[in-house]
Motif scaffolding. Sequence first.
Motif, PDB file in Angstrom:
ATOM      1  N   CYS A   1      -8.597  -2.901  -0.743  1.00 20.16           N
ATOM      2  CA  CYS A   1      -7.627  -1.934  -0.235  1.00 20.16           C
ATOM      3  C   CYS A   1      -7.932  -0.511  -0.695  1.00 20.16           C
ATOM      4  O   CYS A   1      -7.548   0.449  -0.038  1.00 20.16           O
TER       5      CYS A   1
ATOM      6  N   PHE B   1      -7.392   2.862  -2.569  1.00 21.33           N
ATOM      7  CA  PHE B   1      -6.360   3.642  -3.236  1.00 21.33           C
ATOM      8  C   PHE B   1      -5.120   3.800  -2.372  1.00 21.33           C
ATOM      9  O   PHE B   1      -5.204   3.917  -1.163  1.00 21.33           O
ATOM     10  N   LYS B   2      -3.959   3.822  -3.037  1.00 20.83           N
ATOM     11  CA  LYS B   2      -2.716   4.154  -2.340  1.00 20.83           C
ATOM     12  C   LYS B   2      -2.073   5.320  -3.081  1.00 20.83           C
ATOM     13  O   LYS B   2      -2.553   5.753  -4.130  1.00 20.83           O
TER      14      LYS B   2
ATOM     15  N   PRO C   1       6.348   8.133   7.449  1.00 21.96           N
ATOM     16  CA  PRO C   1       5.370   8.364   6.379  1.00 21.96           C
ATOM     17  C   PRO C   1       5.482   9.796   5.858  1.00 21.96           C
ATOM     18  O   PRO C   1       5.920  10.700   6.572  1.00 21.96           O
TER      19      PRO C   1
ATOM     20  N   ILE D   1      -7.273   7.511   1.204  1.00 22.63           N
ATOM     21  CA  ILE D   1      -5.994   6.902   0.827  1.00 22.63           C
ATOM     22  C   ILE D   1      -5.590   5.905   1.919  1.00 22.63           C
ATOM     23  O   ILE D   1      -5.623   6.226   3.105  1.00 22.63           O
ATOM     24  N   TYR D   2      -5.224   4.697   1.487  1.00 20.30           N
ATOM     25  CA  TYR D   2      -4.911   3.635   2.442  1.00 20.30           C
ATOM     26  C   TYR D   2      -3.471   3.774   2.939  1.00 20.30           C
ATOM     27  O   TYR D   2      -2.540   3.775   2.137  1.00 20.30           O
ATOM     28  N   THR D   3      -3.315   3.927   4.252  1.00 19.51           N
ATOM     29  CA  THR D   3      -1.965   3.940   4.835  1.00 19.51           C
ATOM     30  C   THR D   3      -1.938   2.953   5.993  1.00 19.51           C
ATOM     31  O   THR D   3      -2.961   2.634   6.586  1.00 19.51           O
TER      32      THR D   3
ATOM     33  N   ASN E   1      -0.335   3.479   8.800  1.00 22.28           N
ATOM     34  CA  ASN E   1      -0.019   4.125  10.065  1.00 22.28           C
ATOM     35  C   ASN E   1      -0.986   5.292  10.280  1.00 22.28           C
ATOM     36  O   ASN E   1      -1.654   5.740   9.354  1.00 22.28           O
ATOM     37  N   THR E   2      -1.027   5.794  11.504  1.00 25.82           N
ATOM     38  CA  THR E   2      -1.930   6.911  11.815  1.00 25.82           C
ATOM     39  C   THR E   2      -1.146   8.164  12.172  1.00 25.82           C
ATOM     40  O   THR E   2      -1.602   9.002  12.930  1.00 25.82           O
ATOM     41  N   PHE E   3       0.034   8.277  11.614  1.00 25.57           N
ATOM     42  CA  PHE E   3       0.897   9.431  11.916  1.00 25.57           C
ATOM     43  C   PHE E   3       0.232  10.736  11.489  1.00 25.57           C
ATOM     44  O   PHE E   3       0.222  11.716  12.218  1.00 25.57           O
ATOM     45  N   PHE E   4      -0.344  10.730  10.292  1.00 25.99           N
ATOM     46  CA  PHE E   4      -1.086  11.890   9.800  1.00 25.99           C
ATOM     47  C   PHE E   4      -2.568  11.579   9.829  1.00 25.99           C
ATOM     48  O   PHE E   4      -2.974  10.426   9.851  1.00 25.99           O
ATOM     49  N   GLU E   5      -3.395  12.611   9.791  1.00 25.84           N
ATOM     50  CA  GLU E   5      -4.842  12.367   9.789  1.00 25.84           C
ATOM     51  C   GLU E   5      -5.242  11.732   8.450  1.00 25.84           C
ATOM     52  O   GLU E   5      -4.577  11.933   7.439  1.00 25.84           O
TER      53      GLU E   5
ATOM     54  N   GLU F   1       2.572  13.273  17.160  1.00 30.78           N
ATOM     55  CA  GLU F   1       3.101  11.907  17.183  1.00 30.78           C
ATOM     56  C   GLU F   1       4.586  11.877  16.874  1.00 30.78           C
ATOM     57  O   GLU F   1       5.068  12.622  16.017  1.00 30.78           O
TER      58      GLU F   1
ATOM     59  N   ASP G   1      -6.524  10.878   4.877  1.00 33.53           N
ATOM     60  CA  ASP G   1      -6.646  11.700   3.684  1.00 33.53           C
ATOM     61  C   ASP G   1      -7.912  11.273   2.938  1.00 33.53           C
ATOM     62  O   ASP G   1      -7.906  10.293   2.206  1.00 33.53           O
TER      63      ASP G   1
ATOM     64  N   THR H   1       0.856  -1.183   0.000  1.00 29.67           N
ATOM     65  CA  THR H   1       0.000   0.000   0.000  1.00 29.67           C
ATOM     66  C   THR H   1       0.897   1.239   0.000  1.00 29.67           C
ATOM     67  O   THR H   1       2.026   1.163  -0.461  1.00 29.67           O
ATOM     68  N   THR H   2       0.386   2.354   0.524  1.00 29.24           N
ATOM     69  CA  THR H   2       1.176   3.586   0.465  1.00 29.24           C
ATOM     70  C   THR H   2       2.537   3.391   1.142  1.00 29.24           C
ATOM     71  O   THR H   2       2.593   3.065   2.318  1.00 29.24           O
TER      72      THR H   2
ATOM     73  N   THR I   1       0.109  12.524   2.162  1.00 32.60           N
ATOM     74  CA  THR I   1      -0.424  12.137   0.863  1.00 32.60           C
ATOM     75  C   THR I   1      -1.278  13.236   0.240  1.00 32.60           C
ATOM     76  O   THR I   1      -1.656  13.152  -0.922  1.00 32.60           O
ATOM     77  N   ASP I   2      -1.595  14.258   1.046  1.00 32.75           N
ATOM     78  CA  ASP I   2      -2.527  15.269   0.527  1.00 32.75           C
ATOM     79  C   ASP I   2      -1.834  16.538   0.038  1.00 32.75           C
ATOM     80  O   ASP I   2      -2.473  17.376  -0.594  1.00 32.75           O
TER      81      ASP I   2
END
Lengths: 165, 243
Positions: A121, A123-124, A75, B149-151, B153-157, A62, B159, A31-32, A78-79
Amino acid sequence: MLKKYILGSLLFLLALSACERDDICAASTPTTPQLVIAFFDQDNRTQSKPINLAVNAVGGDEIIRIDNDTIIRIPLRTDTTSTSFIFTKNPGIPDAEEDPDTPDRVTFSYNINEVYIDRACGFKVTYNALTAQASGEGDGRWITDISINNSTIINDSTYQVSIIH
Amino acid sequence: MTVPIRFLLYINILLLTITMSAQDIDTVATQKERLTDTVIAVKTPERYGLRVGVDLSKIARSAFDDSYKGISVVGDFRIKNNYYLAAELGTETKDAFENTFDATIKGSYITAGFNYNAYENWTGMSNLIYAGVRAGYSTFTTDLNNYTIYTTNTFFEPDVREETLSFDALSGAWLEVQLGVQAELFSNLYLGINVQLKSLVSQKEPEGFGNLYIPGFNKVTTDNKFGAGYGYTLTYLIPIYKK
């Protein structure tokens, strides 16, 4: 004979038509991807050098920590097309030999590509045209150099960025 | 399957077992007839005509299932004693709620083929226990309403993208095997039930996305090309001639 076969199959298949498999995104499905950073020695740039590090996104709560490790995975947003982090070397260790509790700011810029995986799943996002910039944070500065090994991020199996310290 | 549809299914199975109860008597009766009867048998004329009707299961599902709206017209035409031309025309609108996205599929379909009646009717009766084959084709559009969007982890809110993306001019073609029963209720009115096994032959997929549901074919699965369906039909035989 045929009609009995048809009737039997009809009943059986009617009962089965309620079956629907649960679609779950398999953990093995890529995935991403995350950004993978490897750390090297400033006196010998091919030699890995372990680090104690705490990373948080600018404005975020975090923290991702590594203890005496040579690789970190973080990470990227993504936005938007850039993410800034504060990298704190030897966090909470004021008597460290080098760079005690020293922050540094790193900004990554990139392009985003949305990719559809499957119905389970969704979108990634993959990244390309990655650039990195280290700029001091406060009066701290521990990163000697930062370089891009691979400007395309589609998986997190090997490191794409190296930091020299 | 949602609870109201399972309820329909149990009623269907119950009705089927009731209509099945008198099947085995005919073989013995007709054998006896042949042994004792010396008069030349007069063949009762069979009704030939166009049978048309609707699929009641789709109407019921449209009423009970908030994520579905559809209707279909079914029909067949007898060409020989046990052979029928058959077709189905329908339109469907389906909301697909997946783990990380919602989409709405809207389109229409047609299936056409042949049925073979394996049931030997008693004199004057006209019921079917049939096996059929169909070729199906559907054109439809898919609207991707929102997706996350599939991630891992939950580091960012999360998307979440909320702008609707429309994919037009999608299509799918498949082959289908149908097994069913048609029972004559009274004077040319038939109640039928059938199951369908489908195999997707080709599909036009949306660019950057995938097909989740094809009207007439139903759910498109990720790793195989098979699909299934069922129908509960009420049809009327318009008699044209007798043979």
